[in-house]
Design a protein around this motif. Structure first.
Motif, mmCIF file in Angstrom:
data_model
loop_
_atom_site.group_PDB
_atom_site.id
_atom_site.type_symbol
_atom_site.label_atom_id
_atom_site.label_comp_id
_atom_site.label_asym_id
_atom_site.label_seq_id
_atom_site.Cartn_x
_atom_site.Cartn_y
_atom_site.Cartn_z
ATOM 1 N N ASP A 72 14.293 14.640 -2.054
ATOM 2 C CA ASP A 72 14.026 13.760 -3.196
ATOM 3 C C ASP A 72 14.628 14.278 -4.504
ATOM 4 O O ASP A 72 15.259 13.510 -5.244
ATOM 5 N N GLU A 73 14.435 15.556 -4.812
ATOM 6 C CA GLU A 73 14.972 16.078 -6.078
ATOM 7 C C GLU A 73 16.490 16.177 -6.027
ATOM 8 O O GLU A 73 17.176 15.907 -7.025
ATOM 9 N N ALA A 74 17.044 16.549 -4.880
ATOM 10 C CA ALA A 74 18.499 16.615 -4.760
ATOM 11 C C ALA A 74 19.125 15.241 -5.015
ATOM 12 O O ALA A 74 20.132 15.113 -5.717
ATOM 13 N N LEU A 75 18.528 14.201 -4.456
ATOM 14 C CA LEU A 75 19.013 12.840 -4.691
ATOM 15 C C LEU A 75 18.843 12.457 -6.160
ATOM 16 O O LEU A 75 19.693 11.747 -6.730
ATOM 17 N N SER A 76 17.777 12.938 -6.788
ATOM 18 C CA SER A 76 17.547 12.638 -8.201
ATOM 19 C C SER A 76 18.633 13.263 -9.072
ATOM 20 O O SER A 76 19.113 12.636 -10.025
ATOM 21 N N TRP A 77 19.005 14.516 -8.778
ATOM 22 C CA TRP A 77 20.100 15.142 -9.536
ATOM 23 C C TRP A 77 21.410 14.374 -9.318
ATOM 24 O O TRP A 77 22.208 14.204 -10.249
ATOM 25 N N ALA A 78 21.626 13.900 -8.098
ATOM 26 C CA ALA A 78 22.857 13.156 -7.809
ATOM 27 C C ALA A 78 22.920 11.857 -8.601
ATOM 28 O O ALA A 78 23.992 11.445 -9.052
ATOM 29 N N THR A 79 21.773 11.198 -8.779
ATOM 30 C CA THR A 79 21.781 9.952 -9.559
ATOM 31 C C THR A 79 22.101 10.209 -11.031
ATOM 32 O O THR A 79 22.494 9.285 -11.751
ATOM 33 N N LEU A 80 21.961 11.465 -11.461
ATOM 34 C CA LEU A 80 22.320 11.838 -12.839
ATOM 35 C C LEU A 80 23.781 12.240 -12.959
ATOM 36 O O LEU A 80 24.221 12.646 -14.033
ATOM 37 N N GLY A 81 24.513 12.161 -11.861
ATOM 38 C CA GLY A 81 25.948 12.419 -11.918
ATOM 39 C C GLY A 81 26.375 13.776 -11.429
ATOM 40 O O GLY A 81 27.559 14.136 -11.536
ATOM 41 N N ALA A 82 25.455 14.566 -10.878
ATOM 42 C CA ALA A 82 25.800 15.898 -10.394
ATOM 43 C C ALA A 82 26.400 15.833 -8.991
ATOM 44 O O ALA A 82 26.160 14.899 -8.228
ATOM 45 N N SER A 83 27.179 16.861 -8.656
ATOM 46 C CA SER A 83 27.657 17.071 -7.293
ATOM 47 C C SER A 83 26.671 18.027 -6.636
ATOM 48 O O SER A 83 26.617 19.209 -6.975
ATOM 49 N N VAL A 84 25.870 17.529 -5.682
ATOM 50 C CA VAL A 84 24.672 18.242 -5.252
ATOM 51 C C VAL A 84 24.766 18.697 -3.793
ATOM 52 O O VAL A 84 25.209 17.952 -2.921
ATOM 53 N N THR A 85 24.318 19.924 -3.579
ATOM 54 C CA THR A 85 24.072 20.447 -2.232
ATOM 55 C C THR A 85 22.604 20.808 -2.145
ATOM 56 O O THR A 85 22.043 21.408 -3.069
ATOM 57 N N GLY A 86 21.960 20.436 -1.054
ATOM 58 C CA GLY A 86 20.571 20.811 -0.824
ATOM 59 C C GLY A 86 20.460 21.582 0.472
ATOM 60 O O GLY A 86 21.017 21.167 1.487
ATOM 61 N N ILE A 87 19.778 22.726 0.436
ATOM 62 C CA ILE A 87 19.575 23.488 1.667
ATOM 63 C C ILE A 87 18.083 23.644 1.944
ATOM 64 O O ILE A 87 17.260 23.662 1.030
ATOM 65 N N ASP A 88 17.754 23.741 3.219
ATOM 66 C CA ASP A 88 16.378 23.965 3.636
ATOM 67 C C ASP A 88 16.410 24.629 4.999
ATOM 68 O O ASP A 88 17.351 24.424 5.783
ATOM 69 N N ILE A 89 15.371 25.432 5.293
ATOM 70 C CA ILE A 89 15.343 26.110 6.587
ATOM 71 C C ILE A 89 14.934 25.169 7.716
ATOM 72 O O ILE A 89 15.162 25.475 8.886
ATOM 73 N N SER A 90 14.353 24.032 7.378
ATOM 74 C CA SER A 90 13.860 23.103 8.398
ATOM 75 C C SER A 90 14.921 22.075 8.772
ATOM 76 O O SER A 90 15.365 21.284 7.936
ATOM 77 N N GLY A 91 15.281 22.070 10.028
ATOM 78 C CA GLY A 91 16.218 21.062 10.490
ATOM 79 C C GLY A 91 15.625 19.662 10.435
ATOM 80 O O GLY A 91 16.345 18.687 10.206
ATOM 81 N N VAL A 92 14.306 19.545 10.632
ATOM 82 C CA VAL A 92 13.649 18.246 10.538
ATOM 83 C C VAL A 92 13.763 17.713 9.116
ATOM 84 O O VAL A 92 14.074 16.536 8.889
ATOM 85 N N ALA A 93 13.516 18.572 8.131
ATOM 86 C CA ALA A 93 13.616 18.160 6.729
ATOM 87 C C ALA A 93 15.036 17.718 6.391
ATOM 88 O O ALA A 93 15.237 16.684 5.725
ATOM 89 N N ILE A 94 16.018 18.481 6.838
ATOM 90 C CA ILE A 94 17.412 18.135 6.539
ATOM 91 C C ILE A 94 17.795 16.822 7.210
ATOM 92 O O ILE A 94 18.526 16.005 6.639
ATOM 93 N N GLY A 95 17.290 16.575 8.404
ATOM 94 C CA GLY A 95 17.561 15.294 9.057
ATOM 95 C C GLY A 95 17.014 14.128 8.253
ATOM 96 O O GLY A 95 17.686 13.104 8.079
ATOM 97 N N LEU A 96 15.797 14.272 7.719
ATOM 98 C CA LEU A 96 15.207 13.233 6.870
ATOM 99 C C LEU A 96 16.044 13.036 5.605
ATOM 100 O O LEU A 96 16.298 11.904 5.181
#
Length: 276
Positions: A72-96
């Motif tokens: 959610d926050e990564a997408l929020s930064w992207a809507t502000l015009g940023a080039s965003v990468t989001g990482i997480d240890i959970s593969g389930v979270a990254i799939g979502l």
């Protein structure tokens, strides 16, 4: 290095903590979908005005979110015009997060990775961001701060917005009643148990919640680690969040959140600004 590879931490003890937590996160993330894709497609944001102001203009900037959860926050930064990468240890979270990015039509590079072993191409970053409930999963602040400071652009910054650790150790257990549930100064000793109200959504109120290893870090320890890594403190605020202490007549009398920003370079002779 393959930037999409799920590699382990080069620090075995840290990797053990991360690996165990990953299993637990994967078990509950199906119950943590976050906001729907349509919310972001319509221009919605889960960032606070204070976070946006502290970050400054991110248009065209490279932003990395550590422990990005469902995105959610990564997408929020992207809507502000940023080039965003989001990482997480959970593969389930990254799939979502990936599915949400595609459905919303907002490109974000989501990867499964350990923040103690970032993909090699994630360097020269303008902003490294951690949101609510992220820093408590860091077993070693000194190592962590050094690793992320090395990934910043010369003018890059770290921004942390999180629950105040005072909230982590206090629980409202009745009208006008606070109970101490953990040691505020435990630091490197993980909490042997986590109070139900402090468990991640998805584990809270579950009859048999998975086991997590989490830490309580006073803001002073976080700031000291960032300074020791060569960064300069430019912003520190503590704030109330009334809903967090529901059941108290004066919940705004207690700190419930904090915001820290530290920058890699400031002009020599400039005094870091601390706001309260």
């Amino acid at each position: 290095m393959n930037p999409s590879a799920d590699t382990g931490s080069p620090h075995p003890a840290l990797h053990d903590v991360t690996a165990a937590n990953r299993v637990s996160w994967n078990a509950i993330h199906h119950a943590r979908p976050g906001r729907p894709a349509a919310f972001f497609a319509a221009g919605g944001s889960t960032l606070s005005a204070e976070e946006i102001a502290a970050a400054g203009d991110v248009t065209g900037r490279r932003v990395l979110q550590l422990a990005c959860s469902c995105g959610d926050e990564a997408l929020s930064w992207a809507t502000l015009g940023a080039s965003v990468t989001g990482i997480d240890i959970s593969g389930v979270a990254i799939g979502l997060a990936r599915a949400k990015s595609v459905e919303a039509g907002i490109p974000v590079d989501f990867r499964r990775a350990d923040m103690f072993n970032l993909p090699a191409d994630l360097t020269d970053l303008d902003l490294i961001y951690l949101s609510w409930g992220a820093i408590c999963w860091v077993p070693d602040l000194t190592t962590w701060a050094t690793l992320i400071a090395d990934r910043l652009h010369p003018d890059g910054s770290v921004l942390i917005a999180d629950h105040h650790p005072l909230w982590e150790v206090l629980a409202v257990t009745g009208p006008e009643t606070l109970t101490l549930t953990a040691d505020y100064f435990s630091r490197t000793t993980p909490r042997p148990t986590i109070h139900n109200a402090k468990l991640p959504a998805g584990a809270r109120d579950a009859p048999n919640p998975p086991t997590f290893t989490a830490y309580i870090w006073p803001p002073s320890d976080i700031i000291t680690a960032l300074l020791s890594a060569g960064l300069y403190l430019t912003h520190f605020t503590e704030s109330p969040v009334p809903d967090i202490y529901a059941g108290l007549t004066s919940p705004t009398h207690l700190p419930a959140s904090y915001l820290i920003r530290a920058t890699k370079n400031v002009s020599r002779g400039t005094t870091p600004r601390i706001t309260k």
